[in-house]
Design a protein around this motif. Structure first.
Motif, PDB file in Angstrom:
ATOM      1  N   GLN A  16     -22.803 -17.966 -91.834  1.00  0.00           N
ATOM      2  CA  GLN A  16     -22.141 -16.913 -91.406  1.00  0.00           C
ATOM      3  C   GLN A  16     -22.809 -15.770 -90.714  1.00  0.00           C
ATOM      4  OE1 GLN A  16     -19.623 -15.174 -94.528  1.00  0.00           O
ATOM      5  NE2 GLN A  16     -18.559 -13.888 -93.171  1.00  0.00           N
ATOM      6  N   GLU A  17     -24.023 -15.465 -91.247  1.00  0.00           N
ATOM      7  CA  GLU A  17     -24.849 -14.475 -90.714  1.00  0.00           C
ATOM      8  C   GLU A  17     -25.231 -14.666 -89.171  1.00  0.00           C
ATOM      9  OE1 GLU A  17     -26.347 -15.213 -94.927  1.00  0.00           O
ATOM     10  OE2 GLU A  17     -25.818 -16.399 -93.287  1.00  0.00           O
ATOM     11  N   HIS A  20     -22.211 -14.528 -86.747  1.00  0.00           N
ATOM     12  CA  HIS A  20     -22.069 -13.108 -86.861  1.00  0.00           C
ATOM     13  C   HIS A  20     -22.695 -12.394 -85.707  1.00  0.00           C
ATOM     14  CE1 HIS A  20     -20.789  -8.731 -88.526  1.00  0.00           C
ATOM     15  NE2 HIS A  20     -19.981  -9.159 -87.474  1.00  0.00           N
ATOM     16  N   LEU A  21     -24.076 -12.741 -85.819  1.00  0.00           N
ATOM     17  CA  LEU A  21     -24.909 -11.983 -84.855  1.00  0.00           C
ATOM     18  C   LEU A  21     -24.552 -12.823 -83.432  1.00  0.00           C
ATOM     19  CD1 LEU A  21     -27.536 -10.701 -84.205  1.00  0.00           C
ATOM     20  CD2 LEU A  21     -28.818 -12.507 -84.487  1.00  0.00           C
ATOM     21  N   GLU A  23     -21.668 -13.471 -82.169  1.00  0.00           N
ATOM     22  CA  GLU A  23     -20.511 -12.695 -81.814  1.00  0.00           C
ATOM     23  C   GLU A  23     -20.850 -11.259 -81.209  1.00  0.00           C
ATOM     24  OE1 GLU A  23     -17.796 -13.971 -80.979  1.00  0.00           O
ATOM     25  OE2 GLU A  23     -17.969 -15.979 -81.917  1.00  0.00           O
ATOM     26  N   MET A  24     -21.717 -10.678 -82.039  1.00  0.00           N
ATOM     27  CA  MET A  24     -22.233  -9.185 -81.539  1.00  0.00           C
ATOM     28  C   MET A  24     -23.121  -9.379 -80.354  1.00  0.00           C
ATOM     29  SD  MET A  24     -21.243  -6.905 -83.962  1.00  0.00           S
ATOM     30  CE  MET A  24     -19.679  -7.806 -83.576  1.00  0.00           C
ATOM     31  N   CYS A  76     -35.359 -11.933 -82.998  1.00  0.00           N
ATOM     32  CA  CYS A  76     -34.820 -10.979 -84.012  1.00  0.00           C
ATOM     33  C   CYS A  76     -35.582  -9.902 -84.491  1.00  0.00           C
ATOM     34  CB  CYS A  76     -34.156 -11.778 -85.190  1.00  0.00           C
ATOM     35  SG  CYS A  76     -32.767 -12.863 -84.671  1.00  0.00           S
ATOM     36  N   PRO A  91     -22.384  -2.035 -86.336  1.00  0.00           N
ATOM     37  CA  PRO A  91     -22.198  -3.204 -86.748  1.00  0.00           C
ATOM     38  C   PRO A  91     -23.170  -4.396 -86.309  1.00  0.00           C
ATOM     39  CG  PRO A  91     -20.258  -2.187 -86.050  1.00  0.00           C
ATOM     40  CD  PRO A  91     -21.608  -1.316 -85.577  1.00  0.00           C
ATOM     41  N   PHE A  92     -23.486  -3.944 -84.999  1.00  0.00           N
ATOM     42  CA  PHE A  92     -24.695  -4.916 -84.442  1.00  0.00           C
ATOM     43  C   PHE A  92     -25.872  -4.753 -85.275  1.00  0.00           C
ATOM     44  CE2 PHE A  92     -26.989  -5.950 -80.041  1.00  0.00           C
ATOM     45  CZ  PHE A  92     -27.287  -7.018 -80.447  1.00  0.00           C
ATOM     46  N   ALA A  95     -25.363  -6.780 -88.555  1.00  0.00           N
ATOM     47  CA  ALA A  95     -25.385  -8.185 -88.205  1.00  0.00           C
ATOM     48  C   ALA A  95     -26.822  -8.654 -88.125  1.00  0.00           C
ATOM     49  CB  ALA A  95     -24.771  -8.604 -87.087  1.00  0.00           C
ATOM     50  N   ALA A  98     -28.672  -8.820 -91.478  1.00  0.00           N
ATOM     51  CA  ALA A  98     -28.113  -9.877 -92.505  1.00  0.00           C
ATOM     52  C   ALA A  98     -28.877 -11.413 -91.978  1.00  0.00           C
ATOM     53  CB  ALA A  98     -26.593  -9.902 -92.156  1.00  0.00           C
TER      54      ALA A  98
END
Length: 367
Positions: A16-17, A20-21, A23-24, A76, A91-92, A95, A98
């Motif tokens: 999930q992490e 989500h990244l 999508e960000m 990252c 939020p970015f 993400a 995470a």
């Protein structure tokens, strides 16, 4: 310990992490030239990106290519933080944190919604399976109702974190060696590659293993295989749960593990393995044994589980509350019991007590 996102050769779309990244990144950095620049800074070859794609497709390709060259950590930890200092949103940033701090699945106490409270020795052994050391095979033995089969969830979670395919075989899913072989080739997408049975016993088993190695190499796919029910039933007659030839095939599989060209592609978990000595020709550095007991789960394990459960269910426990709840659970399980309660395995009573405790604490839910 292997990082569940950075230390694998494919992008962790199952985490999930990571999703989500992605999508960000698509939402925050949509311009292809900037994506290409960041990709190059992380170590990718700009010429390898397909030109003219939408941002979503470009980022997907870039992340997959960076995973293939083990450069996601650089993206990252070195590249994206600089971007975030200039234009990052909360939020970015969350993400990215995470992903960097992602917990290996082997350490989680709730795996795909299933509670796995203890198994510290197993977690340590499975972590070793993920590394480049010689260990390739786990034997799981012990008394009935000690959680031997439950340990497969740790094994399968580690396989996912390693970007490998996982297979679980048990009675009556497989009844013969041919069934087992068919399942393994099917998992590799190569059902037509099963060798003809032009011989019997160990000779054919060896041919099968060599072909499996060739297929795994050609498909660049690591396969983690858990085979359960290899021992005898505890009642009524103690007969083998599976055809003994399946254990013999697994034994031949283990003999091939010391060969790096073969062993790099496979991990093997043999559950409810028969007691007694293992085959004499097995090399000791490729296998280890795990033997759970009914007493393994203690108060600290319950505390750790409750803490993780609270994080997953938006329920924050204070430490004193955790300790009190865990003590109450263990007291109910290990305290005086009626004959009817004593007949229920300890792990089942533990699960029932946890369910009752969480229901009372939250008004519903449970493990």
């Amino acid at each position: 310990m292997a990082h569940p996102i950075f230390d694998r050769s494919t992008f962790a779309w199952d985490r999930q992490e990571a999703e989500h990244l992605y999508e960000m990144l698509v939402a925050s950095i949509p311009q292809p030239p900037e994506i290409t620049q960041l990709y190059a800074q992380a170590g990718g070859d700009p010429g390898s990106l397909t030109p003219g794609q939408a941002a979503r497709d470009t980022w997907r390709e870039a992340l997959e290519l960076l995973a293939g060259i083990r450069a996601l950590r650089r993206l990252c930890e070195d590249v994206l933080p600089g971007v975030l200092r200039l234009q990052g949103t909360a939020p970015f940033q969350a993400a990215l944190r995470a992903v960097v701090g992602a917990t290996p699945a082997v350490e989680q106490r709730i795996i795909s919604g299933i509670p796995v409270l203890d198994r510290r020795p197993l977690r340590s052994l499975v972590t070793a399976l993920q590394s480049d050391v010689a260990l390739r095979v786990l034997l799981v033995r012990g008394e009935p109702k000690t959680g031997k089969t439950h340990g497969r969830h740790v094994f399968q979670a580690a396989a996912a974190d390693s970007g490998a395919k996982a297979v679980y075989l048990y009675a009556p899913m497989v009844a013969t060696v041919d069934d087992v072989v068919g399942e393994l080739f099917s998992a590799l997408g190569a059902v037509d590659a099963v060798p003809d049975r032009d011989t019997t016993g160990p000779a054919w088993y060896g041919t099968v293993c060599r072909k499996l190695g060739e297929v795994a190499d050609a498909k660049n796919t690591q396969l983690w295989v858990a085979v359960d029910d290899l021992g005898a039933a505890s009642e009524p007659d103690g007969a083998p749960l599976l055809d003994p030839q399946i254990a013999a095939f697994c034994g031949q599989f283990v003999l091939h593990m010391p060969n790096p060209a073969f062993g790099q592609w496979f991990r093997l978990m043999l559950i409810h393995y028969p007691p007694g000595p293992v085959p004499t020709r097995w090399l000791r550095d490729v296998w280890r044994e795990d033997e759970p007991t009914t007493a393994d789960v203690q108060k600290q394990d319950v505390e750790d589980y409750l803490r993780d459960w609270g994080l997953e269910n938006d329920r924050k426990f204070v430490e004193d509350e955790l300790a009190a709840l865990a003590e109450d659970v263990i007291a109910k399980v290990d305290g005086p019991t009626t004959p009817e309660e004593a007949a229920v395995p300890r792990l089942q009573r533990l699960h029932d007590s946890l369910t009752e405790t969480l229901r009372g604490s939250t008004g519903g839910g449970g493990p």
